[in-house]
Design a protein around this motif. Sequence first.
Motif, PDB file in Angstrom:
ATOM      1  N   SER A   1      64.899   1.673 -30.154  1.00 43.37           N
ATOM      2  CA  SER A   1      63.943   2.022 -30.756  1.00 43.37           C
ATOM      3  C   SER A   1      64.031   3.848 -30.735  1.00 43.37           C
ATOM      4  N   ASN A   2      64.935   3.405 -31.634  1.00 45.09           N
ATOM      5  CA  ASN A   2      64.717   5.745 -32.019  1.00 45.09           C
ATOM      6  C   ASN A   2      65.654   6.256 -31.201  1.00 45.09           C
ATOM      7  N   LYS A   3      66.312   6.100 -30.598  1.00 49.95           N
ATOM      8  CA  LYS A   3      67.239   6.383 -29.596  1.00 49.95           C
ATOM      9  C   LYS A   3      68.770   7.290 -29.747  1.00 49.95           C
ATOM     10  N   LEU A   4      69.213   6.266 -31.008  1.00 54.09           N
ATOM     11  CA  LEU A   4      70.235   6.648 -31.376  1.00 54.09           C
ATOM     12  C   LEU A   4      69.985   6.238 -32.851  1.00 54.09           C
ATOM     13  N   SER A   5      70.614   7.890 -33.603  1.00 56.69           N
ATOM     14  CA  SER A   5      70.790   7.984 -35.058  1.00 56.69           C
ATOM     15  C   SER A   5      71.614   7.937 -35.593  1.00 56.69           C
ATOM     16  N   PHE A   6      71.913   8.139 -37.487  1.00 58.27           N
ATOM     17  CA  PHE A   6      72.582   8.955 -37.862  1.00 58.27           C
ATOM     18  C   PHE A   6      72.073   8.977 -39.447  1.00 58.27           C
ATOM     19  N   THR A   7      73.092  10.044 -40.295  1.00 59.59           N
ATOM     20  CA  THR A   7      72.609   9.595 -41.805  1.00 59.59           C
ATOM     21  C   THR A   7      74.001  10.277 -42.773  1.00 59.59           C
ATOM     22  N   ALA A   8      74.254   9.841 -43.236  1.00 62.56           N
ATOM     23  CA  ALA A   8      75.276  10.208 -44.146  1.00 62.56           C
ATOM     24  C   ALA A   8      74.913  10.249 -45.164  1.00 62.56           C
ATOM     25  N   ASP A   9      75.255  11.651 -46.168  1.00 58.21           N
ATOM     26  CA  ASP A   9      75.267  11.572 -47.091  1.00 58.21           C
ATOM     27  C   ASP A   9      76.228  12.479 -48.427  1.00 58.21           C
ATOM     28  N   TYR A  10      76.423  11.745 -49.512  1.00 55.83           N
ATOM     29  CA  TYR A  10      77.325  12.306 -50.819  1.00 55.83           C
ATOM     30  C   TYR A  10      76.529  12.997 -51.493  1.00 55.83           C
ATOM     31  N   PHE A  11      77.004  14.514 -51.882  1.00 59.66           N
ATOM     32  CA  PHE A  11      76.143  14.789 -52.724  1.00 59.66           C
ATOM     33  C   PHE A  11      77.533  15.794 -53.776  1.00 59.66           C
ATOM     34  N   GLU A  12      76.518  15.339 -54.916  1.00 56.59           N
ATOM     35  CA  GLU A  12      78.039  16.329 -56.345  1.00 56.59           C
ATOM     36  C   GLU A  12      76.391  17.434 -56.400  1.00 56.59           C
ATOM     37  N   LYS A  13      76.977  18.527 -57.101  1.00 58.05           N
ATOM     38  CA  LYS A  13      76.430  20.292 -57.400  1.00 58.05           C
ATOM     39  C   LYS A  13      76.535  20.063 -58.244  1.00 58.05           C
ATOM     40  N   THR A  14      76.351  20.438 -60.192  1.00 56.55           N
ATOM     41  CA  THR A  14      76.344  21.390 -60.762  1.00 56.55           C
ATOM     42  C   THR A  14      75.233  22.167 -61.695  1.00 56.55           C
ATOM     43  N   SER A  15      75.945  23.599 -61.944  1.00 54.57           N
ATOM     44  CA  SER A  15      75.005  24.222 -62.186  1.00 54.57           C
ATOM     45  C   SER A  15      76.138  24.510 -63.879  1.00 54.57           C
ATOM     46  N   GLU A  16      75.589  24.043 -65.173  1.00 53.41           N
ATOM     47  CA  GLU A  16      75.580  24.866 -66.188  1.00 53.41           C
ATOM     48  C   GLU A  16      74.959  25.642 -66.375  1.00 53.41           C
ATOM     49  N   ASP A  17      75.463  26.429 -67.762  1.00 53.29           N
ATOM     50  CA  ASP A  17      74.811  27.248 -68.208  1.00 53.29           C
ATOM     51  C   ASP A  17      73.766  28.304 -67.457  1.00 53.29           C
ATOM     52  N   ILE A  18      75.383  29.378 -66.750  1.00 54.36           N
ATOM     53  CA  ILE A  18      74.833  29.752 -66.161  1.00 54.36           C
ATOM     54  C   ILE A  18      74.597  31.390 -65.945  1.00 54.36           C
ATOM     55  N   LEU A  19      73.328  32.379 -66.044  1.00 54.30           N
ATOM     56  CA  LEU A  19      73.306  33.393 -67.132  1.00 54.30           C
ATOM     57  C   LEU A  19      74.201  34.893 -66.086  1.00 54.30           C
ATOM     58  N   ALA A  20      75.051  34.952 -67.142  1.00 53.59           N
ATOM     59  CA  ALA A  20      75.962  36.137 -67.038  1.00 53.59           C
ATOM     60  C   ALA A  20      75.548  36.632 -67.676  1.00 53.59           C
ATOM     61  N   ASP A  21      76.123  38.374 -67.688  1.00 50.23           N
ATOM     62  CA  ASP A  21      76.283  39.668 -68.541  1.00 50.23           C
ATOM     63  C   ASP A  21      77.994  39.823 -68.942  1.00 50.23           C
ATOM     64  N   LEU A  22      78.031  39.216 -69.939  1.00 49.85           N
ATOM     65  CA  LEU A  22      79.561  39.942 -70.659  1.00 49.85           C
ATOM     66  C   LEU A  22      79.483  40.167 -72.008  1.00 49.85           C
TER      67      LEU A  22
END
Length: 215
Positions: A126-147
Amino acid sequence: SYLGRINYNLYNKILLTGSIRADGSSRFGTNNKWGYFPSFAVGYKMEEEDFMPDSFSQFKLRASWGQTGNQEIGNYESQLTFGTGPEVVFDGTVNVGIVPGRIANPDLKWEETTTTNIGLEASFFSNKLSFTADYFEKTSEDILADLPINPTSGTNQAVPFNSATVENNGLEFSLGYRNSTEDFNYAITGNFSTLNNEVVALGEGVNPITAGGFT
């Protein structure tokens, strides 16, 4: 900006979502003022299946993939600008020189971040015990930078480019318990997470990041 989204519920067990976002910004070059960012998500409510034990109040598998854009640079940074330079003499008259302040970059475009997530949500008794699990990947491309650019271009100012790439991935877990008595309610929650971060590229002409030395 324009946004379109579709939600679909299949048999009250499988939840599907898809969206597409179109963003335009005058901060970018004439060739790339618009960016297009799709996303998809699916959730499977397994507690609705007959084979699941009654002790499960919820057991949901989910997965998502999506892209977002970033435009956080100054105004006019993709355009050619001029400023005053050294004085020059023509016909015996001193004149103020004009030099390039910034080189135009018509190909400057949106920075793009792609995120993938796979996880589950479960609750018991009855929702007394809860559990969550996550795997994530995050890729930032073409990052704006002064060169930096070659001084032979006529200016020594850095120019914004889509240059760097950064990757992140990790795991996240949480476990909670909640209950109530005649006198009070209480809840206990704990979480654990990991994160791996890698700078894949910095851009041409940028020195690599190194650790400091000790003497």
